[in-house]
Design an enzyme around this catalytic site. Structure first.
Site, PDB file in Angstrom:
ATOM      1  N   HIS B  75      13.823  37.090 -25.439  1.00  0.00           N
ATOM      2  CA  HIS B  75      12.968  36.108 -24.754  1.00  0.00           C
ATOM      3  C   HIS B  75      11.745  35.791 -25.610  1.00  0.00           C
ATOM      4  O   HIS B  75      11.430  34.619 -25.845  1.00  0.00           O
ATOM      5  CB  HIS B  75      12.544  36.648 -23.389  1.00  0.00           C
ATOM      6  CG  HIS B  75      11.382  35.918 -22.775  1.00  0.00           C
ATOM      7  ND1 HIS B  75      11.488  34.655 -22.261  1.00  0.00           N
ATOM      8  CD2 HIS B  75      10.075  36.271 -22.639  1.00  0.00           C
ATOM      9  CE1 HIS B  75      10.301  34.264 -21.813  1.00  0.00           C
ATOM     10  NE2 HIS B  75       9.425  35.217 -22.041  1.00  0.00           N
ATOM     11  N   ASP B 104       6.789   7.156 -43.360  1.00  0.00           N
ATOM     12  CA  ASP B 104       7.618   8.264 -42.892  1.00  0.00           C
ATOM     13  C   ASP B 104       6.912   9.544 -43.317  1.00  0.00           C
ATOM     14  O   ASP B 104       5.764   9.505 -43.753  1.00  0.00           O
ATOM     15  CB  ASP B 104       9.029   8.198 -43.520  1.00  0.00           C
ATOM     16  CG  ASP B 104      10.065   8.927 -42.672  1.00  0.00           C
ATOM     17  OD1 ASP B 104       9.953  10.153 -42.564  1.00  0.00           O
ATOM     18  OD2 ASP B 104      10.945   8.260 -42.095  1.00  0.00           O
ATOM     19  N   TRP B 140       9.575  41.832 -29.292  1.00  0.00           N
ATOM     20  CA  TRP B 140       9.474  40.743 -30.269  1.00  0.00           C
ATOM     21  C   TRP B 140       8.559  41.108 -31.431  1.00  0.00           C
ATOM     22  O   TRP B 140       8.604  40.477 -32.483  1.00  0.00           O
ATOM     23  CB  TRP B 140       9.013  39.447 -29.599  1.00  0.00           C
ATOM     24  CG  TRP B 140       7.528  39.274 -29.506  1.00  0.00           C
ATOM     25  CD1 TRP B 140       6.728  39.698 -28.506  1.00  0.00           C
ATOM     26  CD2 TRP B 140       6.669  38.635 -30.460  1.00  0.00           C
ATOM     27  NE1 TRP B 140       5.424  39.382 -28.775  1.00  0.00           N
ATOM     28  CE2 TRP B 140       5.359  38.722 -29.963  1.00  0.00           C
ATOM     29  CE3 TRP B 140       6.873  37.998 -31.680  1.00  0.00           C
ATOM     30  CZ2 TRP B 140       4.254  38.214 -30.639  1.00  0.00           C
ATOM     31  CZ3 TRP B 140       5.753  37.492 -32.355  1.00  0.00           C
ATOM     32  CH2 TRP B 140       4.472  37.600 -31.839  1.00  0.00           C
ATOM     33  N   SER B 168      12.364  27.514 -43.019  1.00  0.00           N
ATOM     34  CA  SER B 168      12.231  26.253 -42.288  1.00  0.00           C
ATOM     35  C   SER B 168      10.762  25.922 -42.017  1.00  0.00           C
ATOM     36  O   SER B 168      10.311  24.800 -42.263  1.00  0.00           O
ATOM     37  CB  SER B 168      13.024  26.354 -40.981  1.00  0.00           C
ATOM     38  OG  SER B 168      12.547  25.447 -40.043  1.00  0.00           O
ATOM     39  N   SER B 169      10.020  26.901 -41.531  1.00  0.00           N
ATOM     40  CA  SER B 169       8.613  26.642 -41.184  1.00  0.00           C
ATOM     41  C   SER B 169       7.797  26.288 -42.414  1.00  0.00           C
ATOM     42  O   SER B 169       6.937  25.402 -42.357  1.00  0.00           O
ATOM     43  CB  SER B 169       7.979  27.881 -40.557  1.00  0.00           C
ATOM     44  OG  SER B 169       8.527  28.118 -39.315  1.00  0.00           O
ATOM     45  N   HIS B 252      -1.359  37.457 -36.000  1.00  0.00           N
ATOM     46  CA  HIS B 252      -2.502  36.820 -35.349  1.00  0.00           C
ATOM     47  C   HIS B 252      -2.675  35.359 -35.727  1.00  0.00           C
ATOM     48  O   HIS B 252      -2.805  34.520 -34.844  1.00  0.00           O
ATOM     49  CB  HIS B 252      -3.799  37.611 -35.451  1.00  0.00           C
ATOM     50  CG  HIS B 252      -4.702  37.147 -34.357  1.00  0.00           C
ATOM     51  ND1 HIS B 252      -4.543  37.565 -33.064  1.00  0.00           N
ATOM     52  CD2 HIS B 252      -5.622  36.184 -34.332  1.00  0.00           C
ATOM     53  CE1 HIS B 252      -5.370  36.883 -32.287  1.00  0.00           C
ATOM     54  NE2 HIS B 252      -6.051  36.046 -33.027  1.00  0.00           N
ATOM     55  N   GLU B 254      -0.339  33.531 -36.444  1.00  0.00           N
ATOM     56  CA  GLU B 254       0.785  32.939 -35.713  1.00  0.00           C
ATOM     57  C   GLU B 254       0.374  32.514 -34.309  1.00  0.00           C
ATOM     58  O   GLU B 254       0.776  31.461 -33.807  1.00  0.00           O
ATOM     59  CB  GLU B 254       1.934  33.943 -35.650  1.00  0.00           C
ATOM     60  CG  GLU B 254       3.051  33.626 -34.667  1.00  0.00           C
ATOM     61  CD  GLU B 254       3.894  32.434 -35.073  1.00  0.00           C
ATOM     62  OE1 GLU B 254       3.864  32.065 -36.266  1.00  0.00           O
ATOM     63  OE2 GLU B 254       4.575  31.874 -34.202  1.00  0.00           O
ATOM     64  N   TYR B 256      -2.445  31.423 -33.420  1.00  0.00           N
ATOM     65  CA  TYR B 256      -3.188  30.162 -33.501  1.00  0.00           C
ATOM     66  C   TYR B 256      -2.301  29.021 -33.946  1.00  0.00           C
ATOM     67  O   TYR B 256      -2.583  27.862 -33.628  1.00  0.00           O
ATOM     68  CB  TYR B 256      -4.408  30.330 -34.406  1.00  0.00           C
ATOM     69  CG  TYR B 256      -5.390  31.298 -33.791  1.00  0.00           C
ATOM     70  CD1 TYR B 256      -5.547  31.307 -32.402  1.00  0.00           C
ATOM     71  CD2 TYR B 256      -6.094  32.213 -34.524  1.00  0.00           C
ATOM     72  CE1 TYR B 256      -6.379  32.212 -31.792  1.00  0.00           C
ATOM     73  CE2 TYR B 256      -6.946  33.121 -33.912  1.00  0.00           C
ATOM     74  CZ  TYR B 256      -7.077  33.117 -32.543  1.00  0.00           C
ATOM     75  OH  TYR B 256      -7.905  34.004 -31.940  1.00  0.00           O
ATOM     76  N   SER B 267      -6.977  17.090 -27.064  1.00  0.00           N
ATOM     77  CA  SER B 267      -8.080  16.261 -27.544  1.00  0.00           C
ATOM     78  C   SER B 267      -7.685  14.794 -27.680  1.00  0.00           C
ATOM     79  O   SER B 267      -8.555  13.932 -27.795  1.00  0.00           O
ATOM     80  CB  SER B 267      -8.581  16.763 -28.906  1.00  0.00           C
ATOM     81  OG  SER B 267      -8.899  18.122 -28.822  1.00  0.00           O
ATOM     82  N   HIS B 301      -7.029  43.902 -33.843  1.00  0.00           N
ATOM     83  CA  HIS B 301      -7.352  44.051 -32.421  1.00  0.00           C
ATOM     84  C   HIS B 301      -6.083  44.221 -31.584  1.00  0.00           C
ATOM     85  O   HIS B 301      -6.162  44.508 -30.406  1.00  0.00           O
ATOM     86  CB  HIS B 301      -8.221  42.890 -31.907  1.00  0.00           C
ATOM     87  CG  HIS B 301      -7.558  41.557 -31.873  1.00  0.00           C
ATOM     88  ND1 HIS B 301      -8.222  40.392 -32.115  1.00  0.00           N
ATOM     89  CD2 HIS B 301      -6.286  41.190 -31.632  1.00  0.00           C
ATOM     90  CE1 HIS B 301      -7.404  39.372 -32.024  1.00  0.00           C
ATOM     91  NE2 HIS B 301      -6.209  39.827 -31.732  1.00  0.00           N
ATOM     92  N   HIS B 302      -4.913  44.028 -32.214  1.00  0.00           N
ATOM     93  CA  HIS B 302      -3.660  44.333 -31.520  1.00  0.00           C
ATOM     94  C   HIS B 302      -3.337  45.816 -31.621  1.00  0.00           C
ATOM     95  O   HIS B 302      -2.344  46.273 -31.062  1.00  0.00           O
ATOM     96  CB  HIS B 302      -2.505  43.526 -32.129  1.00  0.00           C
ATOM     97  CG  HIS B 302      -2.683  42.056 -31.990  1.00  0.00           C
ATOM     98  ND1 HIS B 302      -2.187  41.343 -30.922  1.00  0.00           N
ATOM     99  CD2 HIS B 302      -3.310  41.147 -32.779  1.00  0.00           C
ATOM    100  CE1 HIS B 302      -2.486  40.061 -31.072  1.00  0.00           C
ATOM    101  NE2 HIS B 302      -3.172  39.910 -32.178  1.00  0.00           N
ATOM    102  N   THR B 327     -14.092  28.481 -29.943  1.00  0.00           N
ATOM    103  CA  THR B 327     -13.251  28.107 -28.807  1.00  0.00           C
ATOM    104  C   THR B 327     -14.118  27.553 -27.682  1.00  0.00           C
ATOM    105  O   THR B 327     -13.754  26.570 -27.026  1.00  0.00           O
ATOM    106  CB  THR B 327     -12.436  29.318 -28.315  1.00  0.00           C
ATOM    107  OG1 THR B 327     -11.865  29.961 -29.450  1.00  0.00           O
ATOM    108  CG2 THR B 327     -11.334  28.887 -27.384  1.00  0.00           C
ATOM    109  N   LYS B 330     -14.980  24.036 -28.264  1.00  0.00           N
ATOM    110  CA  LYS B 330     -13.900  23.116 -27.909  1.00  0.00           C
ATOM    111  C   LYS B 330     -13.875  22.845 -26.413  1.00  0.00           C
ATOM    112  O   LYS B 330     -13.814  21.692 -25.973  1.00  0.00           O
ATOM    113  CB  LYS B 330     -12.563  23.695 -28.349  1.00  0.00           C
ATOM    114  CG  LYS B 330     -12.395  23.618 -29.835  1.00  0.00           C
ATOM    115  CD  LYS B 330     -10.981  23.968 -30.218  1.00  0.00           C
ATOM    116  CE  LYS B 330     -10.658  23.370 -31.556  1.00  0.00           C
ATOM    117  NZ  LYS B 330     -10.509  21.932 -31.534  1.00  0.00           N
ATOM    118  N   ARG B 449       4.095  47.467 -19.723  1.00  0.00           N
ATOM    119  CA  ARG B 449       5.012  46.374 -20.002  1.00  0.00           C
ATOM    120  C   ARG B 449       6.315  46.925 -20.578  1.00  0.00           C
ATOM    121  O   ARG B 449       6.400  48.082 -20.961  1.00  0.00           O
ATOM    122  CB  ARG B 449       4.371  45.378 -20.969  1.00  0.00           C
ATOM    123  CG  ARG B 449       4.055  45.950 -22.314  1.00  0.00           C
ATOM    124  CD  ARG B 449       3.188  45.034 -23.152  1.00  0.00           C
ATOM    125  NE  ARG B 449       3.942  43.921 -23.732  1.00  0.00           N
ATOM    126  CZ  ARG B 449       3.639  43.351 -24.908  1.00  0.00           C
ATOM    127  NH1 ARG B 449       2.608  43.786 -25.615  1.00  0.00           N
ATOM    128  NH2 ARG B 449       4.337  42.348 -25.372  1.00  0.00           N
TER     129      ARG B 449
END
Lengths: 294, 524
Positions: B75, B104, B140, B168-169, B252, B254, B256, B267, B301-302, B327, B330, B449
């Site tokens: 998932h 293009d 994950w 790909s990315s 991390h 990732e 963002y 926006s 921080h993870h 943030t 924003k 979890r």
């Protein structure tokens, strides 16, 4: 700046074929590795991997010849050229980050986790798990010598690695001389200097292979020899792969020069390969410093 | 501009399957990305519903723990790499060339390749469900040694699937950067770029910087599993914690990557429906760039509970809290844009407003988690699950929905059904909150979890969350129906589509012609 037309290619079969080939390489490679680890042959996976690799080679040949053809027809504006330049620059940046991950690993292991494991520093408590283990670098004896027997010796930086450093740095100069010759339109000289560059690259690879054989046969420095061997081989190994790729690219550029490709004004393909070669060279300097010497 | 690009290709799409297989057109590729992403969204969603169904009551009812672990793993991977990221890339493909006035994408064939790698990569990833030993079951985040020493054999295919997604990315990101830097219409200076373009430029930079690091970490896993190295094994002098450092150095930024384009979409939408210009455009650009730069120095921080030195705990705690500043800028700017605007509440605006409110909730719980000593309590509980689902579902996914509704009339030339859109919004909004809000409470109360069973005191909130999840999940079918209805027989849309819309993409007719700007527009 005048508004130039930007060439948008028609439909192309190459990308989807490349995807199929990439999938075959990945799936075949995965099957091969898994069956090797489980000792159950692996012929099917190997076949798929080879077929995929062959397919990818053919696709790349076709795709690039397509691009070269379009360029020769004059379809590419200077704006297109800039797109290629941005593309190659950012690709090299991604490669730098790939190596950065392994350099970061090396620094973390050397400066933090191995000393902690040896009982030094703030997290030295982890030594409780492997009492008697002493931190050192190069790591000659691992915490569990049965599972990961440490190396008996390490590569002396002042012989083959020093020679290889001289070879690669010289090759960076020779490829620049070839570029200079290309800008002057002196084809004989381009061919000469490119040939020298390719030969230097091949000699480098020969010595690298020789060094690996020495590491495995005489020094007990293997992938299994604890984390020193792991970091040594992942850094030098991926660098060696990149030199191999760079040498292949140089050979292709060499053949194209012989065939009369590239002009004094337009030779992005040449420059892209030269950039790549310099990148490989710079990574080597980092390797020589942090893997071999320090 | 009568030369090559106009004369050498057709004026419309090719017919049949070849259009989609061989296309070099940014709109076709964008469409492929978006449909692929929606298919993955439903696939990952079904897995989520299976997880929630098992958690409806305490005890084991439907699935075995090992399969439960496979479901949480798949998932997460499918939603992150298969649903959210491709959706943003699809929107980028559709909108960036139109927004900057380009014919293009810069490298159209490579663009096709970036997309077509994905179906193969995800087929390979999903095929692991049918392999001996089952699919990856280590979460994950695939922490070593769960993903190395104790992993099922299918982990090898997982690793190669990740490599393919990375390729790909990276190619997609290179294409986007080259397009934005090189293909802008004359007069479209950097500080005139729409914010969606700006946020994607910065996102693409993040992608190129960190996807190779992900490739590096899975390669080290592969070496540890099959080739006898000991990167993540202390017995050979390595360190399992090293895995987490390298993974989160990717992970991390990732996070963002999955939210910056959402900021861009919101926006775009809020000024349109508030009928005012975006408040503080330059500060929005600088805030996005600051968030991106800070994302490189907050990864640990993870890992507060993993045993970091004190100085690292303190550094990563404060660096993380710094992110609240840009943030906050924003959120302030979005609110200030709406202040005294002539607001209307069409579906895209509803999703955008829900984004601002609910993403902010997710941001605040993130600040709570950033406090290292408090995180010792929250770590690996449902509070974390609540936090990142608040920023990803009513955050990233709502922004994608908002963008889809907002640009759908431009894409297919017809309006979607507004009533159905509003029904979809309210069902999603209510469903999301019923699902994830109770998770804050059970998390603070200590429910861990990634566990298929739980203590009785968590039963009520879990039952509520499951009801919400099914409500949210099934209401996405309304969206699917609405999109198909819109393509087939929606009401004809004008070029501007929305009363307050502004920007180059709205100067093109709806539906946008197959080739957007063969002639570069002039930007004043």
């Amino acid at each position: 700046m005048s508004v130039q037309s930007y060439y948008v290619p028609e439909q192309s079969r190459w990308p989807i074929l490349a995807s199929v080939a990439l999938f075959m390489m990945a799936y075949g490679g995965g099957s091969l590795i898994n069956s090797l680890s489980a000792n159950t042959g692996g012929g099917g996976g190997l076949l798929m991997l080879l077929a995929g690799a062959l397919g990818m080679g053919l696709v790349l040949l076709g795709w690039f010849s397509n691009v070269i053809h379009e360029s020769n027809k004059g379809l590419y504006s200077s704006q297109m050229d800039r797109s290629f330049r941005w593309g190659m620059s950012w690709f090299i940046f991604s490669e730098i980050m790939f190596f950065a991950a392994f350099f970061g690993t090396l620094f973390y292991i050397r400066n933090l986790s191995v000393p902690w494991l040896g009982g030094e520093g703030e997290k030295g408590v982890s030594n409780l798990l492997w009492q008697g283990f002493a931190a050192e670098w190069p790591l000659m004896s691992t915490p569990d010598q049965q599972a990961f027997p440490g190396p008996k010796g390490v590569i002396d930086p002042w012989h083959i690695p020093l020679l290889n450093t001289v070879l690669l740095i010289s090759s960076s100069f020779t490829v620049t001389l070839a570029h200079k010759a290309l800008k002057l339109g002196n084809r004989q000289r381009i061919i000469f200097w490119l040939a020298v560059t390719v030969v230097l690259g091949v000699i480098f690879l020969y010595f690298q292979a020789y060094e690996y054989a020495q590491a495995y046969n005489d020094l007990g420095l293997t992938l299994n020899a604890g984390v020193y061997g792991a970091t040594f081989f992942i850094l030098t190994g991926f660098h060696g792969l990149h030199v191999t790729l760079g040498t292949l690219m140089l050979i292709i550029i060499f053949l194209r020069v012989v065939k009369g490709h590239f002009s004094v004004e337009k030779h992005f393909g040449f420059e892209a390969v030269a950039w790549y070669w310099h990148f490989v060279d710079v990574v080597w300097v980092g390797l020589f410093l942090f893997v071999y010497i320090i | 501009m009568t030369s090559s690009s106009a004369s050498t290709h057709h004026h419309g799409p090719a017919v049949g399957l070849s259009r989609w297989l061989y296309t070099t057109n940014h709109k076709d590729i964008g469409t492929l990305y978006l449909w692929f992403s929606f298919a993955m969204f439903l696939t990952g969603g079904c897995m989520a519903l299976l997880i929630r169904a098992e958690l409806f009551q305490p005890g084991l009812q439907l699935i075995q723990p090992d399969f439960f672990n496979q479901m949480t793993t798949m998932h997460g991977l499918i939603m992150v790499f298969g649903a959210v990221m491709p959706a943003f890339v699809g929107l980028a493909n559709w909108m960036i060339p139109m927004m900057v006035g380009a014919p293009d994408m810069a490298l159209p064939r490579m663009n096709n390749w970036s997309f077509w790698i994905l179906p193969f990569a995800f087929s390979m990833m999903l095929s692991t469900l049918f392999m001996e030993g089952g699919a990856p079951n280590f979460g994950w985040t695939f922490y070593a040694p769960l993903s190395t020493t104790y992993a099922p054999p299918s982990v090898t295919f997982f690793i190669f699937a990740v490599h393919m997604m990375g390729i790909s990315s990276i190619m997609g990101a290179i294409n986007i950067i080259a397009t934005i830097l090189n293909l802008r219409a004359p007069g479209m200076s950097m500080m005139k770029l729409p914010l969606f373009v700006w946020t994607w430029l910065i996102t693409a930079f993040l992608l190129i910087a960190v996807m190779p690091v992900l490739a590096g970490v899975v390669t080290m896993m592969l070496m540890d599993i099959h080739f006898g190295t000991s990167f993540f094994n202390a017995a050979g002098g390595g360190d399992p914690v090293l895995f987490q450092h390298v993974f989160w150095f990717f992970g991390h930024p990732e996070v963002y990557i999955m939210i910056l384009p959402a900021f861009g979409i919101v926006s775009e939408i809020i000024p349109t429906f508030a009928r005012k210009r975006l408040f503080g455009y330059p500060s929005m650009v600088y805030a996005t760039a600051s968030i991106a730069l800070l994302s490189f120095i907050v990864w640990a921080h993870h890992m507060f509970t993993v045993g970091l030195p004190l100085v690292a705990e303190v550094f990563f705690m404060f660096a993380t809290m710094l992110i609240a500043v840009p943030t906050g800028v924003k959120v302030f700017n979005w609110v200030a844009t709406m202040f005294r605007g002539s607001m209307t509440f069409e579906t895209p605006m509803l999703f955008a407003l829900a984004f601002v409110v609910l993403f902010t909730i997710g941001g605040f719980s993130g600040l709570m988690l950033a406090i290292a000593p408090a995180d010792f309590q929250y770590h690996d509980t449902y509070f974390v699950v609540a936090h990142f689902h608040y920023v990803l579902v009513p955050g990233a996914v709502f922004a994608i929905m908002a963008g889809a509704y907002y640009w759908l009339p431009k894409w297919c030339g017809n309006y979607y059904n507004e009533t159905m859109g509003k029904v979809h919004f309210w069902c999603s909004f209510v469903g999301v909150n019923i699902t994830f809000f109770p998770m804050h409470f059970i998390g603070l109360a200590g429910m861990p979890r990634r566990i298929p069973d739980y203590a009785l005191q968590f039963a009520d909130f879990n039952a509520v969350a499951t009801v919400g999840a099914f409500m949210f999940g099934f209401s996405q079918l309304i969206f699917l129906y609405n999109v198909i209805h819109c393509i087939r027989k929606g009401r004809q849309a004008s070029s501007e589509v929305w009363e307050g819309s502004h920007g180059l993409e709205w100067t093109l007719p709806s539906p946008a012609p197959y080739h957007s700007f063969s002639e570069a527009p002039k930007v004043k």
